[in-house]
Design a protein around this motif. Structure first.
Motif, mmCIF file in Angstrom:
data_model
loop_
_atom_site.group_PDB
_atom_site.id
_atom_site.type_symbol
_atom_site.label_atom_id
_atom_site.label_comp_id
_atom_site.label_asym_id
_atom_site.label_seq_id
_atom_site.Cartn_x
_atom_site.Cartn_y
_atom_site.Cartn_z
ATOM 1 N N UNK A 280 0.648 -1.128 -0.114
ATOM 2 C CA UNK A 280 -0.031 -0.046 -0.021
ATOM 3 C C UNK A 280 0.788 1.309 -0.046
ATOM 4 N N UNK A 281 0.425 2.225 -0.429
ATOM 5 C CA UNK A 281 0.978 3.745 -0.259
ATOM 6 C C UNK A 281 0.278 4.495 0.644
ATOM 7 N N UNK A 282 0.601 5.415 1.149
ATOM 8 C CA UNK A 282 0.107 6.471 2.188
ATOM 9 C C UNK A 282 0.348 7.666 1.409
ATOM 10 N N UNK A 283 -0.862 8.499 1.264
ATOM 11 C CA UNK A 283 -0.737 9.761 0.203
ATOM 12 C C UNK A 283 -1.393 10.555 1.368
ATOM 13 N N UNK A 284 -0.666 11.819 1.332
ATOM 14 C CA UNK A 284 0.054 12.404 0.127
ATOM 15 C C UNK A 284 1.562 12.205 0.207
ATOM 16 N N UNK A 285 2.106 11.594 1.189
ATOM 17 C CA UNK A 285 3.708 11.501 1.472
ATOM 18 C C UNK A 285 3.981 10.609 0.378
ATOM 19 N N UNK A 286 3.428 9.640 0.210
ATOM 20 C CA UNK A 286 3.840 8.443 -0.860
ATOM 21 C C UNK A 286 4.929 7.226 -0.332
ATOM 22 N N UNK A 287 4.863 7.299 0.943
ATOM 23 C CA UNK A 287 5.509 6.196 1.877
ATOM 24 C C UNK A 287 4.966 5.072 1.368
ATOM 25 N N UNK A 288 5.658 3.894 1.134
ATOM 26 C CA UNK A 288 5.253 2.468 0.814
ATOM 27 C C UNK A 288 5.386 1.529 1.952
ATOM 28 N N UNK A 289 4.348 0.650 2.227
ATOM 29 C CA UNK A 289 4.609 -0.318 3.177
ATOM 30 C C UNK A 289 3.727 -1.454 2.844
ATOM 31 N N UNK A 290 3.686 -2.559 3.729
ATOM 32 C CA UNK A 290 2.879 -3.617 3.456
ATOM 33 C C UNK A 290 2.018 -4.174 4.564
#
Length: 497
Positions: A280-290
């Motif tokens: 998944x992506x956290x918006x608006x920062x664009x950080x990616x995680x599972x």
């Protein structure tokens, strides 16, 4: 697909398209949400009351109260079915619907949630509220008057809200002698209106809500020329709108930290589905995680879908706060500073060009400037260029300009993440409801917003500019937005490109 068309040789078609093959054996688990809408005194409350009465959804004590309150309301000796919906004292005194009334009923095939919405123009905002969650609209028109301006307004708002299934209920057909030609003329007129709105799934039904003809029971004895379905048969075959298509969407409402070892992100899934292990992506920062874990109030789950209230646990520490959105990595929403939208003005005073409002969508609230572009002319169905104030009940196309990155889906793709309301910062009134239609190019650090110039500048430079006498003299012609130096540099690069 079976068609319930008139076969008399007339050019007008009684029914344009049914909703599904009448083969459904299993009962639908999700209730069909529908609204009744249309002009004043077309019989919306009476129609729903009749539906409730004939489907045995009225309890004995309610029936006794209804008969007692109705008195001698009509020549048929029937109760005033509208009283099942009009619960406010003002509604009963004036014989009109003011607020949205929701009722639940069911048949052997499926269950329904119906919203009775006001017909008066001044309560259009309440109608828009009812339409925002509906799968289908029952649009009533009086057989004696046909399609009126308010009928057009309600049909347009319902279409803007994403409703693509309509039932045209030509009510009070008994008052025109069950005239087939009148019904066909109204059905033809609505077909032309619906075509301009992009609506294709329409069933036109002649009925008498008061007598119950073609509502639940057939009106064939009075209208042998009509061979189509009753209202309840049409509703049983209608489809519900799925929110599970498209990518996963979780607007974050709260960050849960009950202890040092647990951090979860809480919210209601607004689209798609998610499972442990998904990226998944956290918006608006664009950080990616599972996704590490999906937790509800009583258990750990192996999946979550639209409508589920969950706590999402990720496999790494990322900066997430209320108003952010966690989305699937391979199907992300639109992000940017400029979006095209359509809005319905809901308050006296309307929408002022260039005025800055609060925009609220889900758990996110942002400052936005609104530039009216065009307004729908209901009489002709055409969009006219419009740069003045959008008056109350006006339907307009606008340009939304944000200081910070905004996150949306196109409304047609996701109602939850494509809808918003505008709030007046001075009165805190909700002044408009709207739907995102497209993303605008961000390659404009300075652009004309209606008749006002909008400048996006670093904070220190913005403060210097606003302190000058020259700017003070032109304050009514320009707005300055404070952005970070990095953001301003990006905008300049876009312009140079």
């Amino acid at each position: 697909m079976t068609s319930y068309n008139d076969h008399s040789g007339s050019g007008a078609s009684a029914t344009i398209l049914p909703f599904a093959e009448p083969q459904r054996a299993a009962r639908d688990t999700r209730p069909l949400r529908l609204i009744t809408c249309g002009s004043v005194d077309d019989g919306k409350s009476t129609l729903i009351g009749r539906l409730l009465w004939d489907t045995k959804a009225v309890k004995e004590d309610q029936a006794a109260t209804l008969k007692r309150d109705s008195g001698a309301q009509n020549d048929l000796g029937l109760p005033d079915f509208a009283l099942l919906l009009d619960g406010l004292q003002a509604e009963r005194e004036q014989g009109i619907t003011i607020d949205v009334a929701y009722r639940y009923f069911s048949t052997d095939r499926r269950s329904f949630i119906v919203a009775d919405t006001p017909g008066h123009e001044q309560y259009t905002r309440n109608m828009a509220t009812g339409a925002s969650t509906a799968d289908l609209a029952v649009l009533l028109t009086d057989a004696r008057t046909g399609i009126l301006e308010q009928t057009r307004r309600h049909a347009t708002i319902a279409a803007l809200m994403g409703i693509r299934q309509f039932v045209l209920a030509v009510n009070k057909i008994d008052l025109v002698g069950y005239d087939k030609a009148i019904f066909e003329k109204i059905a033809h007129d609505f077909k032309e209106l619906a075509a301009t709105l992009g609506v294709r799934q329409i069933t036109a039904i002649p009925m008498s809500a008061l007598k119950g003809e073609n509502v639940v029971l057939s009106g064939h004895s009075a209208m042998p020329w009509y061979e189509g379905p009753t209202l309840i048969e049409t509703l049983e075959l209608a489809t519900t709108r799925s929110a599970q298509t498209g990518g996963f969407r979780l607007p974050v409402q709260r960050v849960s930290r009950p202890g040092e070892s647990f951090r979860g992100y809480q919210g209601t899934v607004a689209g798609g589905a998610v499972r442990p292990g998904d990226s998944v992506v956290v918006l608006p920062s664009g950080m990616v995680a599972n996704v590490k874990q999906i937790v509800t109030f009583d258990l750990v789950r192996n999946a979550a879908v639209a409508g589920d209230a969950i706590t999402l646990v990720l496999d790494r520490q990322v900066d997430v706060s209320r108003g952010d959105m966690i989305v699937s990595i391979d199907a992300q929403p639109l992000t940017g500073h400029h979006f095209d939208a359509q809005i319905v003005a809901l308050q006296a005073g309307g929408i002022e060009p260039g005025k800055r409002y609060w925009l609220k969508s889900g758990s996110r609230r942002q400052r936005v400037s609104v530039a009216p572009l065009s307004q729908l002319e209901l009489s002709s169905g055409k969009w006219k260029t419009h740069e003045d104030t959008l008056a109350m009940n006006a339907i307009g196309k606008v340009l939304l300009s944000f200081d910070e990155t905004a996150i949306f889906d196109i409304y047609e793709q996701n109602r939850s993440t494509g809808a918003f309301i505008l709030i007046d910062p001075d009165t805190l009134n909700t002044v408009a409801g709207g739907m995102i239609t497209a993303k605008r190019s961000q390659a404009d650090a300075a652009h004309r917003d209606g008749q006002r110039v909008v400048l996006s500048l670093p904070a220190d430079l913005a403060d210097q500019l606003m302190s000058t006498e020259i700017f003070a003299a032109r304050r009514d012609e320009a707005d300055v937005r404070r952005v970070s130096a990095a953001r301003a540099a990006d905008l300049m690069k876009d312009l140079e490109a």
